[in-house]
Structure formats: C-alpha cells, structure tokens
Design a protein around this motif. Structure first.
Motif, PDB file in Angstrom:
ATOM      1  N   ALA A   1      31.389 -52.278 -10.181  1.00 32.01           N
ATOM      2  CA  ALA A   1      32.087 -51.887  -8.666  1.00 32.01           C
ATOM      3  C   ALA A   1      32.978 -51.330  -8.666  1.00 32.01           C
ATOM      4  O   ALA A   1      33.682 -50.530  -7.678  1.00 32.01           O
ATOM      5  CB  ALA A   1      32.877 -53.860  -8.138  1.00 32.01           C
ATOM      6  N   MET A   2      34.193 -51.209  -9.693  1.00 31.29           N
ATOM      7  CA  MET A   2      35.694 -50.320  -9.766  1.00 31.29           C
ATOM      8  C   MET A   2      34.490 -49.237 -10.296  1.00 31.29           C
ATOM      9  O   MET A   2      35.532 -48.353  -9.427  1.00 31.29           O
ATOM     10  CB  MET A   2      35.789 -50.987 -11.326  1.00 31.29           C
ATOM     11  N   ILE A   3      33.900 -48.978 -10.505  1.00 28.35           N
ATOM     12  CA  ILE A   3      33.352 -47.626 -11.119  1.00 28.35           C
ATOM     13  C   ILE A   3      32.581 -47.207  -9.768  1.00 28.35           C
ATOM     14  O   ILE A   3      32.940 -45.885  -9.663  1.00 28.35           O
ATOM     15  CB  ILE A   3      32.595 -47.744 -12.225  1.00 28.35           C
ATOM     16  N   ASP A   4      31.769 -48.352  -8.998  1.00 29.61           N
ATOM     17  CA  ASP A   4      30.916 -47.245  -8.031  1.00 29.61           C
ATOM     18  C   ASP A   4      32.001 -47.533  -6.963  1.00 29.61           C
ATOM     19  O   ASP A   4      31.678 -46.782  -5.844  1.00 29.61           O
ATOM     20  CB  ASP A   4      29.733 -48.136  -7.523  1.00 29.61           C
ATOM     21  N   SER A   5      33.357 -47.894  -6.656  1.00 25.33           N
ATOM     22  CA  SER A   5      34.223 -47.703  -5.133  1.00 25.33           C
ATOM     23  C   SER A   5      34.704 -46.829  -5.847  1.00 25.33           C
ATOM     24  O   SER A   5      35.755 -47.146  -6.151  1.00 25.33           O
ATOM     25  CB  SER A   5      34.533 -48.865  -4.895  1.00 25.33           C
ATOM     26  N   PRO A   6      35.167 -45.723  -4.780  1.00 25.73           N
ATOM     27  CA  PRO A   6      35.661 -44.409  -5.459  1.00 25.73           C
ATOM     28  C   PRO A   6      37.157 -44.827  -4.503  1.00 25.73           C
ATOM     29  O   PRO A   6      37.092 -45.350  -3.175  1.00 25.73           O
ATOM     30  CB  PRO A   6      35.258 -43.368  -5.037  1.00 25.73           C
ATOM     31  N   THR A   7      38.008 -44.449  -4.724  1.00 27.14           N
ATOM     32  CA  THR A   7      39.490 -44.547  -4.043  1.00 27.14           C
ATOM     33  C   THR A   7      39.393 -43.508  -3.424  1.00 27.14           C
ATOM     34  O   THR A   7      39.234 -42.488  -4.425  1.00 27.14           O
ATOM     35  CB  THR A   7      40.238 -45.210  -5.509  1.00 27.14           C
ATOM     36  N   LYS A   8      40.105 -43.158  -2.356  1.00 30.14           N
ATOM     37  CA  LYS A   8      40.639 -42.749  -1.836  1.00 30.14           C
ATOM     38  C   LYS A   8      42.328 -42.324  -2.025  1.00 30.14           C
ATOM     39  O   LYS A   8      42.792 -42.766  -1.929  1.00 30.14           O
ATOM     40  CB  LYS A   8      40.195 -42.993  -0.053  1.00 30.14           C
TER      41      LYS A   8
ATOM     42  N   VAL B   1      32.584 -70.121 -22.061  1.00 30.83           N
ATOM     43  CA  VAL B   1      33.263 -69.931 -21.029  1.00 30.83           C
ATOM     44  C   VAL B   1      33.564 -68.609 -21.104  1.00 30.83           C
ATOM     45  O   VAL B   1      33.246 -67.915 -20.329  1.00 30.83           O
ATOM     46  CB  VAL B   1      34.096 -71.097 -20.754  1.00 30.83           C
ATOM     47  N   ALA B   2      33.883 -67.782 -22.271  1.00 29.56           N
ATOM     48  CA  ALA B   2      34.581 -67.123 -22.965  1.00 29.56           C
ATOM     49  C   ALA B   2      32.971 -65.932 -23.031  1.00 29.56           C
ATOM     50  O   ALA B   2      33.292 -65.094 -22.005  1.00 29.56           O
ATOM     51  CB  ALA B   2      35.340 -67.178 -24.331  1.00 29.56           C
ATOM     52  N   THR B   3      31.838 -66.808 -22.755  1.00 31.38           N
ATOM     53  CA  THR B   3      31.142 -65.370 -22.993  1.00 31.38           C
ATOM     54  C   THR B   3      30.868 -65.218 -21.735  1.00 31.38           C
ATOM     55  O   THR B   3      30.040 -64.034 -21.231  1.00 31.38           O
ATOM     56  CB  THR B   3      29.566 -66.258 -23.636  1.00 31.38           C
ATOM     57  N   ILE B   4      30.286 -66.594 -20.587  1.00 29.31           N
ATOM     58  CA  ILE B   4      29.959 -65.972 -19.300  1.00 29.31           C
ATOM     59  C   ILE B   4      31.390 -64.888 -18.500  1.00 29.31           C
ATOM     60  O   ILE B   4      30.633 -64.090 -18.120  1.00 29.31           O
ATOM     61  CB  ILE B   4      29.939 -67.092 -18.469  1.00 29.31           C
ATOM     62  N   ALA B   5      32.425 -64.974 -19.316  1.00 34.52           N
ATOM     63  CA  ALA B   5      33.072 -64.217 -18.573  1.00 34.52           C
ATOM     64  C   ALA B   5      33.577 -63.123 -18.847  1.00 34.52           C
ATOM     65  O   ALA B   5      33.680 -61.993 -17.904  1.00 34.52           O
ATOM     66  CB  ALA B   5      35.018 -65.110 -18.744  1.00 34.52           C
ATOM     67  N   VAL B   6      32.978 -62.682 -19.902  1.00 31.96           N
ATOM     68  CA  VAL B   6      32.933 -61.593 -20.903  1.00 31.96           C
ATOM     69  C   VAL B   6      31.390 -61.010 -20.115  1.00 31.96           C
ATOM     70  O   VAL B   6      32.197 -59.254 -19.685  1.00 31.96           O
ATOM     71  CB  VAL B   6      32.406 -61.218 -22.383  1.00 31.96           C
ATOM     72  N   LEU B   7      30.378 -61.632 -19.823  1.00 31.64           N
ATOM     73  CA  LEU B   7      29.716 -61.110 -18.705  1.00 31.64           C
ATOM     74  C   LEU B   7      29.920 -60.764 -17.941  1.00 31.64           C
ATOM     75  O   LEU B   7      29.359 -59.928 -17.281  1.00 31.64           O
ATOM     76  CB  LEU B   7      28.366 -62.142 -19.215  1.00 31.64           C
ATOM     77  N   LEU B   8      30.619 -61.554 -17.473  1.00 34.22           N
ATOM     78  CA  LEU B   8      30.651 -61.381 -15.641  1.00 34.22           C
ATOM     79  C   LEU B   8      31.367 -60.014 -15.290  1.00 34.22           C
ATOM     80  O   LEU B   8      31.675 -58.790 -14.567  1.00 34.22           O
ATOM     81  CB  LEU B   8      31.746 -62.462 -14.556  1.00 34.22           C
ATOM     82  N   ILE B   9      32.552 -59.610 -16.562  1.00 35.48           N
ATOM     83  CA  ILE B   9      33.397 -58.633 -16.234  1.00 35.48           C
ATOM     84  C   ILE B   9      32.251 -57.229 -16.530  1.00 35.48           C
ATOM     85  O   ILE B   9      32.597 -56.416 -15.621  1.00 35.48           O
ATOM     86  CB  ILE B   9      34.602 -58.401 -17.337  1.00 35.48           C
TER      87      ILE B   9
END
Length: 83
Positions: free
Chosen positions: A23-30, A8-16
């Motif tokens: 998603a955080m890097i590609d979506s610029p905040t205005k 479960v921990a491995t899957i969580a890390v891979l998802l992050i």
C-alpha cells in the motif's frame, strides 16, 4: 503462551509484508499541488529549477511546468525507451 505470541508476531510480520508495504509503494504521494492558473514559460522555468529533485510523474506542479515548457518550445521530452 509462548506459541501464542510467536503466532501473533508472525501474523503481524505477514500483514506488514503483504498489506502495509504494498500500500505504501502503490500509493504515490503528491509533492506539490498544481497551480490554480497556468504557469507562464518564465514561471515554469523557475519552478522546474526549484523542484529539480521532484519527479514529473509524482509532482503535479513540476508536471504542469514541464508541459508549459514543452508547449512553449523551450524543452523537448526525451523519447521513450523501446523494449
């Protein structure tokens, strides 16, 4: 049971790593919204000074102010780097 939680921990890390961070890097905040009415050159000058730490590519208000200053002949955009 320990193997289950390790999985479960491995899957969580891979998802992050592969979903959340990109998603955080590609979506610029205005940062700042553009004005409802076009800036005057004097207003644009004040806005660019106030938003000096904002990036023109990310901040709509600063981009609008920069365009106004370019159109008024008060600033000239830097030439693009040639690769």
């Amino acid at each position: 049971m320990e193997i289950f939680w390790t999985g479960v921990a491995t899957i969580a890390v891979l998802l992050i790593i592969f979903v959340v961070l990109p998603a955080m890097i590609d979506s610029p905040t205005k940062c700042h919204e553009p004005p409802l009415v076009r800036y005057t050159p004097e207003q644009a000058h004040r806005v660019t000074q106030k938003l000096k730490n904002c990036d023109v590519g990310m901040c709509e208000a600063k981009a609008c102010a920069f365009r106004t200053l370019c159109q008024a002949g008060r600033t000239v955009p830097a030439p693009m780097a040639k690769w």
